[in-house]
Design a protein around this motif. Structure first.
Motif, PDB file in Angstrom:
ATOM      1  N   ASP A  12      63.277  64.322  99.026  1.00 37.51           N
ATOM      2  CA  ASP A  12      61.833  64.120  98.855  1.00 37.51           C
ATOM      3  C   ASP A  12      61.036  65.382  99.162  1.00 37.51           C
ATOM      4  OD1 ASP A  12      62.166  61.465  98.102  1.00 37.51           O
ATOM      5  OD2 ASP A  12      62.183  60.777 100.183  1.00 37.51           O
ATOM      6  N   ASN A  13      61.508  66.479  98.659  1.00 37.00           N
ATOM      7  CA  ASN A  13      60.841  67.766  98.850  1.00 37.00           C
ATOM      8  C   ASN A  13      59.885  68.000  97.691  1.00 37.00           C
ATOM      9  OD1 ASN A  13      60.050  70.381  99.366  1.00 37.00           O
ATOM     10  ND2 ASN A  13      62.118  71.221  99.478  1.00 37.00           N
ATOM     11  N   TRP A  61      50.720  73.443  98.908  1.00 37.80           N
ATOM     12  CA  TRP A  61      50.896  72.208  99.695  1.00 37.80           C
ATOM     13  C   TRP A  61      52.351  71.797  99.607  1.00 37.80           C
ATOM     14  CZ3 TRP A  61      52.778  67.753  97.479  1.00 37.80           C
ATOM     15  CH2 TRP A  61      52.769  66.599  98.276  1.00 37.80           C
ATOM     16  N   GLN A  62      52.911  71.322 100.714  1.00 34.69           N
ATOM     17  CA  GLN A  62      54.295  70.865 100.717  1.00 34.69           C
ATOM     18  C   GLN A  62      54.461  69.658 101.629  1.00 34.69           C
ATOM     19  OE1 GLN A  62      57.243  73.678 102.140  1.00 34.69           O
ATOM     20  NE2 GLN A  62      58.918  72.628 101.104  1.00 34.69           N
ATOM     21  N   ASP A  63      55.262  68.706 101.181  1.00 34.77           N
ATOM     22  CA  ASP A  63      55.650  67.540 101.973  1.00 34.77           C
ATOM     23  C   ASP A  63      57.129  67.324 101.723  1.00 34.77           C
ATOM     24  OD1 ASP A  63      56.086  65.073 103.181  1.00 34.77           O
ATOM     25  OD2 ASP A  63      54.144  64.280 102.582  1.00 34.77           O
ATOM     26  N   ALA A  64      57.956  67.575 102.748  1.00 36.62           N
ATOM     27  CA  ALA A  64      59.402  67.545 102.539  1.00 36.62           C
ATOM     28  C   ALA A  64      60.107  66.883 103.709  1.00 36.62           C
ATOM     29  CB  ALA A  64      59.934  68.964 102.357  1.00 36.62           C
ATOM     30  N   ASP A  65      61.077  66.034 103.385  1.00 32.18           N
ATOM     31  CA  ASP A  65      62.003  65.542 104.392  1.00 32.18           C
ATOM     32  C   ASP A  65      63.179  66.524 104.476  1.00 32.18           C
ATOM     33  OD1 ASP A  65      60.360  63.398 104.798  1.00 32.18           O
ATOM     34  OD2 ASP A  65      61.500  62.041 103.510  1.00 32.18           O
ATOM     35  N   SER A  66      64.214  66.122 105.208  1.00 32.14           N
ATOM     36  CA  SER A  66      65.368  66.985 105.358  1.00 32.14           C
ATOM     37  C   SER A  66      66.638  66.172 105.166  1.00 32.14           C
ATOM     38  CB  SER A  66      65.368  67.646 106.735  1.00 32.14           C
ATOM     39  OG  SER A  66      66.554  68.386 106.954  1.00 32.14           O
ATOM     40  N   PHE A 119      68.975  70.518  95.195  1.00 29.56           N
ATOM     41  CA  PHE A 119      68.404  71.017  93.947  1.00 29.56           C
ATOM     42  C   PHE A 119      66.890  71.094  94.069  1.00 29.56           C
ATOM     43  CE2 PHE A 119      67.859  66.484  93.517  1.00 29.56           C
ATOM     44  CZ  PHE A 119      66.662  66.358  92.832  1.00 29.56           C
ATOM     45  N   MET A 120      66.292  71.868  93.177  1.00 28.54           N
ATOM     46  CA  MET A 120      64.842  71.947  93.056  1.00 28.54           C
ATOM     47  C   MET A 120      64.480  72.118  91.591  1.00 28.54           C
ATOM     48  SD  MET A 120      61.892  71.956  94.673  1.00 28.54           S
ATOM     49  CE  MET A 120      62.134  72.515  96.358  1.00 28.54           C
TER      50      MET A 120
END
Length: 816
Positions: free
Chosen positions: A283-284, A309-314, A808-809
């Motif tokens: 969820d990046n 802006w960024q909202d990311a889990d790990s 991946f991105m």
């Protein structure tokens, strides 16, 4: 060349269809000859009066550029400008003069893939030469690091790597940490993802400069002023430059490791809007907007604004990162000779459970056999840990040309960080080998402020002596770092593994509990009530003499003076010498010598630890040493492909090293650290090899290899300085633009390889990319990292972290 008697003009005629961008290898020499070669190579028409070029020399041109950019670079320093007079033609003109007779240099236009960079005056032209945005190249032709003006990489007698905007986009790199992980000879190690540390040639990298200004310290001794969260957001920068080895001249501290230079994105002369939207593993999600262009009709006032802006889990449960970032810059050509710029950036970073540690064991590495090994999607870090930081940076710059050959530039930068942290870790003692081991659970809360203020001024120019042109530069810089915090600590002894895993790591300390911790409400440190405060300033000068056509000798020196936390000052003069020899038009050899001077900005604890901090001994004796380097650099394939090979040997004296026999200790006001012992001599030797640029028109490569052997000669055994750092490391990245019907598709692949170290097995991480140009505005790309899903550990001292598993991105980029 077509010369007409009536007009007395020179016309370089095109020989075929107009080319958007080609590779050039135009040697230095008479300007008329250089223009003729450029016109033939670029298939453009260059019209000028023959008198304009009489007696004028050109610096030459190497590399791949569009025609306008190539002409701009060929005319740097000639007092000539140009205008586009037709679809395939350019007309040269003499730059206008002021009433006093001084040359009024017009803007040099540098074409990129999207917009035109402005390069008014000498400093502006220097910056334009280094810019990589829109070049679509994996090789940078010029760099500022290792000097105060743009130099061809071949002319810098140091080992330098440029990570271009294209490679940053290929790999969806969004942080300074990720960028440095792609640089030859740099080893990225971290206790956690938030507070990275970087090593080069076996030593900690501390100096970070922006646009070649006064250095910002990433780490001061054992304490980090920036502490990771203050590292600049990469979104504001065009590219990254790294110089390996000591830089005693410009940085103020001759760190043996090297210097990182970030080059800011600059306003454009054409209006442009760029955006990027990212979506990736865990969820990046990330979004970026970049808007720039002129603010008035004449184009003398320009601006650029970037937001992200960024909202990311790990990949490990419970962790996330939220980030909001903004950057703005404005430039004003206050006159034909003067350019002013100013701007600021703001970063709001919020991380939860940000550490990816294995079990921590004091004095050793990895997980004791009798402790459970958590899955890769878990961490020993408490679930309630967090770190929040707001970083504000503002800057100003003024550049003035006294003549085409002389320039004065002044840089000012201030960075401020406000951070909050609640943290904890579980530790097992060195000898805890019981069937049911128990250890200690350490918790602390930190609220702190830090700032760095930097100023830099330099005067550089050229003069003629004995029929040859030489260059000289003098300058001064100053910086002040300050940090203060309150750090209450609460520890619990006799905690078993089961107790920690089932209770303590889920139970967040209450405010009432925190108020009972040691040091609650206390500000300051062992250095004083005002916390950590250091100041440094220095004066430097260099002289570059062309003693023969192929030979240049560079001599220089710097006097540095530093004031540490206790108000004590220490100063030292550091000499520098180098020589370059052009073996051929394409190859240059070099040798350089510099001295190392690293005053301790933090006093460090030495000897035996004591519960009473007043009974602990501290030292601030500086580290000194020498740095030797030699090598060869080449421009191949018409300058589109760059090769470099360097060998180095470094000596450092009076070096402080961790005394791991005592394990990590807590010193009130200082934090958790190691006691230190003194190594009388440390050495580092090895070599770097690098190849970057275009092999063919469609095939590019970025490859580097480093062999490095270090010795810590405090005893007869002479073990390595860093037990976890590899002797061998290599990075290879290559892209290929498909032809014909698939010409919009570009594929990339590469690998990062790290050999075995004393404390860690070697590993290789494979990556791949694909980018498809939907139309001239939109590009869709995907980057895959760790394709083999390799499990590997990135480690420092007694802690270790897992590297990212397969991920991946996907990115959609647009330019309008």
């Amino acid at each position: 060349m077509l010369a007409t008697t009536a007009l007395g003009a020179g016309i370089v005629m095109p020989t075929s269809a107009y080319a958007q961008g080609r590779s050039y290898n135009v040697p230095a020499g008479p300007l008329a000859v250089a223009l003729n070669r450029l016109g033939e190579a670029a298939d453009i028409e260059i019209i000028y009066d023959a008198d304009l070029t009489n007696g004028i020399a050109s610096p030459g041109l190497q590399g791949s550029y569009g025609p306008a950019e190539a002409l701009s670079r060929l005319l740097v320093g000639t007092s000539l400008t140009f205008r586009q007079s037709g679809a395939r033609s350019y007309t040269l003109e003499r730059a206008p003069r002021s009433a006093e007779g001084a040359v009024q240099l017009g803007p040099v236009r540098v074409e990129g893939a999207t917009a035109t960079m402005t390069a008014n005056g000498t400093d502006g032209a220097d910056l334009a030469l280094t810019m990589t945005e829109g070049t679509k190249s994996l090789a940078g032709q010029y760099a500022q690091v290792g000097g105060k003006s743009a130099q061809r990489l071949r002319d810098i007698p140091r080992s330098v790597t440029v990570l271009t905007a294209q490679e940053i986009e290929d790999k969806d790199i969004t942080t300074v940490t990720a960028a440095l992980d792609q640089v030859t000879g740099v080893y990225v190690a971290s206790y956690n993802a938030r507070t990275p540390v970087f090593y080069s040639r076996g030593f900690l990298m501390q100096n970070l400069t922006i646009d070649g200004g006064s250095p910002m310290r990433m780490h001061d001794g054992l304490q980090s002023i920036i502490n990771g969260v203050g590292l600049p957001n990469l979104l504001a920068y065009d590219h990254v430059e790294v110089m390996r080895g000591a830089d005693g001249l410009y940085s103020g501290n001759g760190d043996a490791s090297g210097t990182v230079n970030l080059v800011r994105k600059r306003p454009t002369t054409k209006r442009q809007i760029k955006f990027a939207a990212y979506a990736g593993s865990w969820d990046n999600y990330r979004a970026e907007l970049d808007v720039g262009g002129p603010l008035n009709a004449s184009g003398t006032l320009r601006a650029r604004v970037v937001a992200g802006w960024q909202d990311a889990d790990s990949y490990f449960t419970g962790a996330y990162t939220k980030d909001k970032f903004g950057y703005g810059i404005i430039e004003w050509d206050a006159g034909a000779h003067t350019t002013l710029s100013a701007g600021l950036s703001y970063d709001d970073l919020n991380t939860q459970k940000y550490e990816r540690t294995l079990a921590w064991r004091s004095g050793s590495l990895g997980t004791p056999e009798n402790l459970p090994i958590l899955s890769k999607r878990d961490s020993w870090m408490p679930e309630w840990s967090y770190d929040k930081a707001q970083t504000l940076q503002y800057f100003a710059k003024a550049s003035h040309d006294f003549s085409p050959d002389w320039n004065l530039t002044v840089n000012l930068t201030r960075s401020e960080v406000d951070s909050d942290e609640l943290y904890g870790y579980y530790g097992i003692g060195i000898n805890s080998d019981a069937a049911v081991p128990s250890g200690f659970f350490m918790r602390w809360m930190s609220h702190g402020y830090s700032n760095q203020t930097m100023g830099d001024a330099n005067l550089k120019g050229k003069f003629t002596l004995f029929g040859r042109q030489h260059d000289v530069a003098v300058g001064a810089n100053w910086s002040r770092s300050a940090a203060n915090s309150t750090n209450p600590i609460g520890s619990i002894a006799g905690v078993t593994v089961d107790d920690y895993l089932t209770y303590y790591r889920y139970t967040k300390p209450t405010a009432a509990e925190i108020s009972t911790w040691s040091g609650y409400g206390e500000w300051g440190s062992v250095y004083g009530e005002d916390g950590w405060v250091t100041s440094r300033y220095g004066f430097w000068g260099t002289l570059g003499m062309h003693i023969a056509d192929p030979v240049k000798v560079i001599i220089g020196g710097r006097y540095s003076r530093n004031e540490n936390f206790r108000g004590q000052t220490i100063g030292k003069f550091v000499p520098y010498a180098a020589v370059t020899y052009d073996v051929s038009p394409d190859w240059t050899t070099y040798a350089s010598y510099s001295e190392i001077f690293e005053p301790m900005q933090n006093i460090v604890p030495i000897g035996q630890w004591h519960e009473d901090a007043t009974q602990i001994s501290f030292s601030d004796k500086p580290t000194t040493g020498r740095n030797f380097e030699g090598g060869v650099k080449g421009d191949l394939n018409g300058g589109a492909l760059q090769a470099a090979f360097s060998v180095f040997y470094i000596e450092k004296n009076n070096v402080y090293v961790n005394d791991e026999t005592q394990g990590q200790v807590v010193i009130p006001g200082y934090g958790t650290t190691y006691m230190q012992r003194v190594a009388k001599l440390q050495t580092s030797k090895g070599f770097d090899a690098e190849l970057k640029g275009a092999l063919t028109q469609s095939w590019q490569v970025s490859a580097g290899y480093t062999f490095n052997v270090t010795k810590n000669k405090e005893d007869d055994e002479g073990g390595p300085i860093l037990l976890w750092a590899p002797k061998h490391s290599a990075r290879v990245w290559s892209t290929y633009q498909l032809p014909d019907a698939l010409e919009g598709l570009r594929l990339g692949a590469g690998v990062r390889v790290f050999g075995n170290s004393d404390l860690r097995k070697g590993y290789a991480v494979i990556g791949a990319s694909a980018d498809y140009e939907i139309n001239r505005h939109l590009t869709l790309g995907v980057y895959l990292d760790n394709l083999a899903n390799k499990t590997y550990r990135v480690s420092t001292s007694s802690a270790a972290t897992y590297g990212n598993p397969r991920n991946f991105m996907v990115t959609l980029r647009g330019t309008y």
